[in-house]
Scaffold this motif. Sequence first.
Motif: not given
Length: 431
Positions: A55-64, A276-283, A320-327, A408-409
């Motif tokens: 649903w358009w959230v994951n950017l860098f793959g699952h269980t990155n 995509g803000l958190t790379g698809g990890y958390l709301p 926010c930690a997930a978002a910072n890791a995504t950035l 896709p991611p």
Amino acid sequence: MNNLELKNRDLDVLWHPCTQMKDHETLPLIPIKRAHGVYLEDFDGNSYIDAISSWWVNLFGHTNSYINEKIKEQLDTLEHVILAGFTHEQVVKLSERLVKLTPDGLNKCFYADNGSSAVEVALKMSFHAHKNSSKNRKLFVSLANSYHGETIGALSVGDVKLYKETYEPLLIQTIQTSVPKDMSIEAAKEAATEFEELCREKSNEISAIILEPLVQGAGSMHMYHKEFLVLVRDICNRYDIHLIADEVMVGFGRTGEMFACQSANITPDFLVLSKGLTGGYLPLSVVLTTNEIYAKFYCDYSEHKAFLHSHSYTGNALACAAANATLDLFERDNVIEKNRKTAKYMGDRLEKFKELENVASIRQSGMICAVELKEYRPEDRVGLKVYQYGLDNGVLLRPLGHIIYFMPPYIIRNEEIDKMMDTAYEAIKLL
């Protein structure tokens, strides 16, 4: 544990989103055991390419592995704290980075926990900012065919009948103006002219226009030219109307730039981000706005102009930690440039769909591709047939009616793109 066992347990207790549950008497419900990269794996060992980024959230793959590591580090330090009267390092760091990354002039961040909630924040903030300036502007304008979420305010500014019609008596008053009919500059100018005519008539009543820049997601992946954004920004400036850019879907590199507004070199009054803000990890979601709007709420307590809006998990530390890791990954891996190469490959493969007699058109904006089929009757359920064929052949496709799309991611490889598109091609060919 196997698929059947977990599926039966699920159907006893769950009500799934955007689903006619009776369909699951025949439609396979897929229990996922684990995921890695672009692949989802069920309890029976079947793998599926996640062609829609869950649903358009994951950017860098699952269980990155990198995002996993950063969330685990944060988990041992702070999981959550109230953001009223308190703060923490992750949310401050994220806000500083977003202010630098987004269009110039967006200097303040207000957090929520999903896209619809963030749209609500932007709508209320726009209305309230005008109110604090002694202006009574309670109308919102949105584009025809738009979708902004399913909470009451967000649903009100949408224009997809499927989602909106049932709840019409509950919704706030809004006006729709035309979306550009295609991706040409001429269509952009024509739609902008219509919007300006509306502003001439009702500018003293209009608080803001909200739009999805470049691509209308749930609105059949309709796409339009960036010139429309330039023209709307100018009109809003002249009529003192706020521009709300809903980049919940298109933000974070989906359309070829980090943010879709940057393709038109404009700054909205409100920029809405999630998915995509958190790379698809958390709301997590955020509304960025200007110092000028922020100042309209900044006053002595006795003036009662504060923005009294909150969510319990606002600015959650783990999210926010997930978002910072995504950035971090965007900075480390030159993602936007790599995406352009991947998008080029996807576009080349997309051309093949023109060969099919039941394909009406194809379109692309960056890492988003869409294949529009010629009109089918709703009862034909062609989207469901493509979805089922995809699952049978190891690809998760979730068409929007007769629109088959690919999102896709970013880490997807060329051979995985081949499988994704070949599967969709064969599914369409068999209709």
